[in-house]
Design an enzyme around this catalytic site. Structure first.
Site, PDB file in Angstrom:
ATOM      1  N   GLU A 281     -21.666   3.147  16.683  1.00  0.00           N
ATOM      2  CA  GLU A 281     -22.105   1.825  16.213  1.00  0.00           C
ATOM      3  C   GLU A 281     -21.327   0.682  16.851  1.00  0.00           C
ATOM      4  OE1 GLU A 281     -21.124   1.817  12.073  1.00  0.00           O
ATOM      5  OE2 GLU A 281     -22.804   3.059  11.513  1.00  0.00           O
ATOM      6  N   PRO A 282     -21.320   0.575  18.164  1.00  0.00           N
ATOM      7  CA  PRO A 282     -20.580  -0.536  18.750  1.00  0.00           C
ATOM      8  C   PRO A 282     -21.309  -1.857  18.511  1.00  0.00           C
ATOM      9  CG  PRO A 282     -21.748   0.667  20.459  1.00  0.00           C
ATOM     10  CD  PRO A 282     -21.993   1.404  19.184  1.00  0.00           C
ATOM     11  N   GLY A 283     -20.572  -2.891  18.229  1.00  0.00           N
ATOM     12  CA  GLY A 283     -21.150  -4.234  18.138  1.00  0.00           C
ATOM     13  C   GLY A 283     -20.578  -5.036  19.279  1.00  0.00           C
ATOM     14  N   ARG A 284     -19.298  -5.380  19.083  1.00  0.00           N
ATOM     15  CA  ARG A 284     -18.598  -6.225  20.048  1.00  0.00           C
ATOM     16  C   ARG A 284     -18.637  -5.658  21.470  1.00  0.00           C
ATOM     17  NH1 ARG A 284     -13.835  -8.926  17.922  1.00  0.00           N
ATOM     18  NH2 ARG A 284     -14.141  -7.428  16.260  1.00  0.00           N
ATOM     19  N   ARG A 320     -13.580 -17.823  15.869  1.00  0.00           N
ATOM     20  CA  ARG A 320     -12.593 -16.745  15.907  1.00  0.00           C
ATOM     21  C   ARG A 320     -11.145 -17.217  16.100  1.00  0.00           C
ATOM     22  NH1 ARG A 320     -12.214 -12.937  18.825  1.00  0.00           N
ATOM     23  NH2 ARG A 320     -11.919 -11.307  17.280  1.00  0.00           N
ATOM     24  N   CYS A 350     -12.292 -32.038  11.089  1.00  0.00           N
ATOM     25  CA  CYS A 350     -11.150 -32.621  10.374  1.00  0.00           C
ATOM     26  C   CYS A 350     -10.308 -31.544   9.722  1.00  0.00           C
ATOM     27  CB  CYS A 350     -11.659 -33.607   9.344  1.00  0.00           C
ATOM     28  SG  CYS A 350     -12.611 -34.880  10.141  1.00  0.00           S
ATOM     29  N   GLU A 351      -9.672 -30.733  10.520  1.00  0.00           N
ATOM     30  CA  GLU A 351      -8.753 -29.698  10.029  1.00  0.00           C
ATOM     31  C   GLU A 351      -7.780 -29.400  11.153  1.00  0.00           C
ATOM     32  OE1 GLU A 351      -9.403 -26.406   7.822  1.00  0.00           O
ATOM     33  OE2 GLU A 351     -11.368 -26.948   7.062  1.00  0.00           O
ATOM     34  N   TYR A 379     -19.604 -12.151  17.277  1.00  0.00           N
ATOM     35  CA  TYR A 379     -18.972 -12.809  16.123  1.00  0.00           C
ATOM     36  C   TYR A 379     -18.685 -14.289  16.409  1.00  0.00           C
ATOM     37  CZ  TYR A 379     -18.414  -7.915  14.935  1.00  0.00           C
ATOM     38  OH  TYR A 379     -18.658  -6.594  14.690  1.00  0.00           O
TER      39      TYR A 379
END
Ligand code: LLP
Length: 423
Positions: A281-284, A320, A350-351, A379
């Site tokens: 099940e690879p995603g990245r 990320r 604004c952070e 992601y």
């Protein structure tokens, strides 16, 4: 020497500029922030995974959460890849490119009854059960629908994957999966029930793991457990070893030893007591290094001894770095610069936590210059938000020197379209 192809295999440098395949990113200078995917790079990673596992009966399931754009899903479908999903929303997306869910597995610790029902009605390949209570809910829904539910159970093999604590999922105290002890009771219950058909077993130990050893340790422990199940006359059809293979974000990251890993896995399965299908099940690994995000430097600001490149993409577009202190390689689009400086590359939000890179050595840029942020496929858009009421970015897919729009930029109206102005 940094090889930019490590971050995007289909990248080319022409006229001292970065091209995605043969597409000149300068064409997008009025469209930032924007995500650019490369079909050639997507094909490259599909073939890499397929080749690594070609000597065994293996099925690849792409983890939809990494990037759920339906055009991306369509490419995987066309390549005979199934889907690993974790919500009704993801199942819905899969159903935009597949006629049913026969090539889809449904995982997640908190599936609602209506989600399980949706999955069963659409012929899900397997529901990956993560607790006793969920097994009972699955049974209840299956009885109601008069439909047998194929299930696998997610076990927690308790290995330390040595990655960021937010993306480690098989530590003893993790919320994911069940112990082998509980799994045994769950399989026995499932075997007794007419409406439950236990066909598989699953683990996923975490993400962005570069060493093969934690996976192999989890595999060994799980194979031992499958022998215990066999003694109970519970014979499985597949073992699903999850995803989590590390990808290159920084020049210092190693390459995940996929071919070697696959050989070792296949060897263990070939020597096992009986034939199990292998699911991965690879995603990245499939999608991270197939895309870049292009952003423009709006302003350059110096405070005390710090220089800030203030860009038009922020943590809402590219979350990320802020969320996981993740490193993403960034390079000016124009490759004609010489001097180096150390800067913070930040967004307009604004952070103080809104940054793309901190204390980063980069070739000196000017206001208006474009920056290429690499490894932007996984992601990133799937975790993007509207924070600070910022419309989400546009996405395009490049094929050679052409491109298609796969997601339009959101409009201001999109921001409020679900809100109701009361009295
Ligand atoms: N299978 C299951 C059951 C999963 O939970 C995940 C990811 C995958 C497969 C795919 O893992 P991958 O191969 O993509 O590492 N937002 C975080 C990553 C969270 C991953 C959650 N589960 C990040 O940006 O690093």
């Amino acid at each position: 020497m940094i090889n930019l192809k490590d971050f995007l295999p289909s990248l080319n440098i022409k006229d001292r500029k970065i091209f995605v395949e043969n597409f000149d990113l300068e064409n997008l200078k009025k469209e930032t922030p924007i995500f650019v995917y490369s079909k050639e790079a997507i094909d490259y990673f599909i073939n890499k995974v397929k080749n690594a596992f070609k000597d065994y009966d293996t099925k690849i399931f792409y983890a939809v959460k990494a990037n759920s754009n339906i055009n991306i899903l369509k490419i995987y479908k066309e390549n005979d890849i199934g889907f690993d999903t974790v919500s009704k929303g993801e199942l819905f997306r899969v159903l935009k490119v597949e006629k049913d869910l026969e090539n889809t597995i449904f995982s997640g610790v908190g599936k609602r009854e209506d989600e399980i029902e949706y999955a069963l009605k659409n012929n899900i390949l397997a529901i990956n059960v993560e607790s006793f209570s969920e097994l009972k809910t699955t049974l209840k829904v299956a009885q109601k629908l008069n439909k047998i539910a194929n299930i696998s159970i997610r076990v927690n093999p308790e290995v330390n994957p040595k990655t960021h604590p937010y993306i480690a999922t098989a530590l003893k105290k993790s919320k994911f999966g069940v112990s082998f002890k509980d799994a045994l009771l769950m399989y026995k219950l499932a075997k007794k029930e007419k409406y439950l058909n236990p066909i598989g077993i699953h683990f996923h130990i975490g993400s962005q793991i570069f060493e093969k050893e934690p996976f192999l340790e989890a595999l060994d422990k799980t194979l031992e457990f499958i022998k215990v199940l066999k003694k109970e006359n519970i014979i499985l059809d597949f073992i699903d070893i999850g995803g989590g293979w590390g990808v290159k974000y920084s020049p210092n990251d190693p390459l995940f030893p996929l071919e070697d890993f696959a050989k070792k896995v296949i060897n263990k399965l070939k020597n096992f007591e009986y034939k199990l299908k292998l699911f991965v099940e690879p995603g990245r690994y499939l999608i991270a290094n197939t895309a870049i995000m292009l952003t423009k430097i709006l302003y350059i600001k110096k405070n005390e001894d710090k220089t800030f490149y203030i860009c038009d993409a922020g943590m809402n577009d590219f979350p990320r770095p802020s969320l996981y202190q993740a490193y993403h390689y960034i390079e000016p689009l124009y490759q004609n610069k010489e001097d180096i400086e150390i800067v913070d590359i930040v967004g307009p939000i604004c952070e103080s936590g809104d940054f793309l890179a901190k204390d980063r050595e980069i070739k000196k840029c000017q206001e208006g210059d474009l920056l290429v942020c690499f490894s932007a496929g996984a992601y990133t858009m799937s975790m993007a938000s509207n924070y600070n009421s910022r419309p989400r970015a546009k996405e395009i897919l490049v094929k050679k020197d052409k491109h298609i729009v796969i997601r339009k930029r959101e409009t201001l109206e999109d921001l409020i379209c679900r809100e109701i102005l009361g009295d």
